[in-house]
Design an enzyme around this catalytic site. Sequence first.
Site, PDB file in Angstrom:
ATOM      1  CG  ASP A  36      -2.104   0.922   1.087  1.00  0.00           C
ATOM      2  OD1 ASP A  36      -2.352   1.416  -0.034  1.00  0.00           O
ATOM      3  OD2 ASP A  36      -2.778   1.182   2.107  1.00  0.00           O
ATOM      4  CG  ASN A  84      -7.969  -1.919  -5.097  1.00  0.00           C
ATOM      5  OD1 ASN A  84      -7.080  -2.748  -4.886  1.00  0.00           O
ATOM      6  ND2 ASN A  84      -8.210  -0.928  -4.245  1.00  0.00           N
ATOM      7  NE  ARG A 204      -2.831  -1.353   4.502  1.00  0.00           N
ATOM      8  CZ  ARG A 204      -4.099  -1.382   4.132  1.00  0.00           C
ATOM      9  NH1 ARG A 204      -4.916  -2.245   4.684  1.00  0.00           N
ATOM     10  NH2 ARG A 204      -4.564  -0.552   3.210  1.00  0.00           N
TER      11      ARG A 204
HETATM   12  C1  IPE Z   1      -5.480  -2.631  -0.132  1.00  0.00           C
HETATM   13  O1  IPE Z   1      -5.130  -1.300  -0.319  1.00  0.00           O
HETATM   14  C2  IPE Z   1      -5.489  -3.348  -1.442  1.00  0.00           C
HETATM   15  C3  IPE Z   1      -4.181  -3.543  -2.061  1.00  0.00           C
HETATM   16  C4  IPE Z   1      -3.040  -3.227  -1.549  1.00  0.00           C
HETATM   17  C5  IPE Z   1      -4.215  -4.186  -3.348  1.00  0.00           C
HETATM   18  P1  IPE Z   1      -6.223  -0.163  -0.490  1.00  0.00           P
HETATM   19  O2  IPE Z   1      -5.490   1.106  -0.666  1.00  0.00           O
HETATM   20  O3  IPE Z   1      -7.189  -0.539  -1.536  1.00  0.00           O
HETATM   21  O4  IPE Z   1      -6.962  -0.216   0.917  1.00  0.00           O
HETATM   22  P2  IPE Z   1      -7.828   0.873   1.675  1.00  0.00           P
HETATM   23  O5  IPE Z   1      -8.833   1.402   0.705  1.00  0.00           O
HETATM   24  O6  IPE Z   1      -6.897   1.949   2.124  1.00  0.00           O
HETATM   25  O7  IPE Z   1      -8.410   0.143   2.835  1.00  0.00           O
HETATM   26  C1  IPE Z   2      -1.538   0.280  -3.340  1.00  0.00           C
HETATM   27  O1  IPE Z   2      -1.332   1.645  -3.369  1.00  0.00           O
HETATM   28  C2  IPE Z   2      -1.842  -0.299  -4.699  1.00  0.00           C
HETATM   29  C3  IPE Z   2      -3.227  -0.702  -4.884  1.00  0.00           C
HETATM   30  C4  IPE Z   2      -4.164  -0.694  -3.972  1.00  0.00           C
HETATM   31  C5  IPE Z   2      -3.596  -1.159  -6.202  1.00  0.00           C
HETATM   32  P1  IPE Z   2      -2.535   2.682  -3.384  1.00  0.00           P
HETATM   33  O2  IPE Z   2      -2.923   2.947  -4.794  1.00  0.00           O
HETATM   34  O3  IPE Z   2      -3.635   2.233  -2.518  1.00  0.00           O
HETATM   35  O4  IPE Z   2      -1.834   3.960  -2.782  1.00  0.00           O
HETATM   36  P2  IPE Z   2      -2.441   4.948  -1.704  1.00  0.00           P
HETATM   37  O5  IPE Z   2      -2.908   4.120  -0.564  1.00  0.00           O
HETATM   38  O6  IPE Z   2      -3.560   5.665  -2.370  1.00  0.00           O
HETATM   39  O7  IPE Z   2      -1.313   5.842  -1.342  1.00  0.00           O
HETATM   40 MG    MG Z   3      -4.086   2.449  -0.585  1.00  0.00          MG
END
Ligand code: IPE
Ligand code: IPE
Ligand code: MG
Length: 256
Positions: A36, A84, A204
């Site tokens: 993340d 997502n 995480r």
């Molecule tokens: C979790 O991250 C999913 C992945 C890393 C693929 P998100 O960015 O989607 O999670 P939330 O929305 O912050 O809970």
């Molecule tokens: C994780 O990074 C990748 C996916 C969930 C696909 P994010 O895209 O969630 O990045 P942040 O959390 O918005 O910084």
């Molecule tokens: Mg994220």
Amino acid sequence: MLRRLFKFFAAKPHMEPIPQDLSSDRIPQHVAVIMDGNGRWAKSQGLPRIAGHHSGMKTIKRITKVADKLGVKVLTLYAFSTENWKRPKEEVEFLMKLPQEFLSLELEDLIENNIQVRIMGYKEDLPPHTFKAVEEAESRTSHCTGMILNFALNYGSRKEMIQAFREMAADVQDGTLQPDHISEEVYSQYLLTRALPDPDLLIRTSGEVRISNFMMWQLAYSELWFTDVYWPAFTEDHFYEAIRGYQQRARRFGGL
Ligand code: IPE
Ligand code: IPE
Ligand code: MG
């Protein structure tokens, strides 16, 4: 096919040695990672979010390599959740191109290193080009007997559980499953992780302290490791730090 100038695993002999304070007999068998913070990392660099996702791919390479070197048996990476899809269309489209890009660059080296690629998630809902790339990676590495690199792609724990309940209900209905035979072991066989051990360690990145619909059944007794580092900035040293943390934990599984 596009080949990179330097190869993924070609760097192996020059890699830093494993830190001596890590004990080789307490390496987690299965490490799961919620990758993340790509978007926030990009923002911090003044870049568009997609640049963060692109950069996060390099971290995947790094961490695959170091996990393999340490002797991890299964590395599960949460790449795209069932939630997502809610993101803007352009971002989803970009994310759906990354598996192809990653695999076209790295598949040969993964095979050379005996790494088996698996996809954990609802592949049938992926765009055809993504589906094709991941299917090819799975079939071309199916003979590999080393580390399993398990991508959670269009994965969601609640969907996984609902699917399992439906399949169990169908089996009860047609008489192949007796309700009183449903046990933890039996239920586990209906999940997407059926052939895998539960994660020993969950990492995480990005400072969020939540599970976000990831492996909720399987994480029951996993050690949890949260770091503020954004995924694109996560290095081998951060990974070692997580392993070090894991090695200092006393896992009791409810016992003493
Ligand atoms: C979790 O991250 C999913 C992945 C890393 C693929 P998100 O960015 O989607 O999670 P939330 O929305 O912050 O809970
Ligand atoms: C994780 O990074 C990748 C996916 C969930 C696909 P994010 O895209 O969630 O990045 P942040 O959390 O918005 O910084
Ligand atoms: Mg994220």
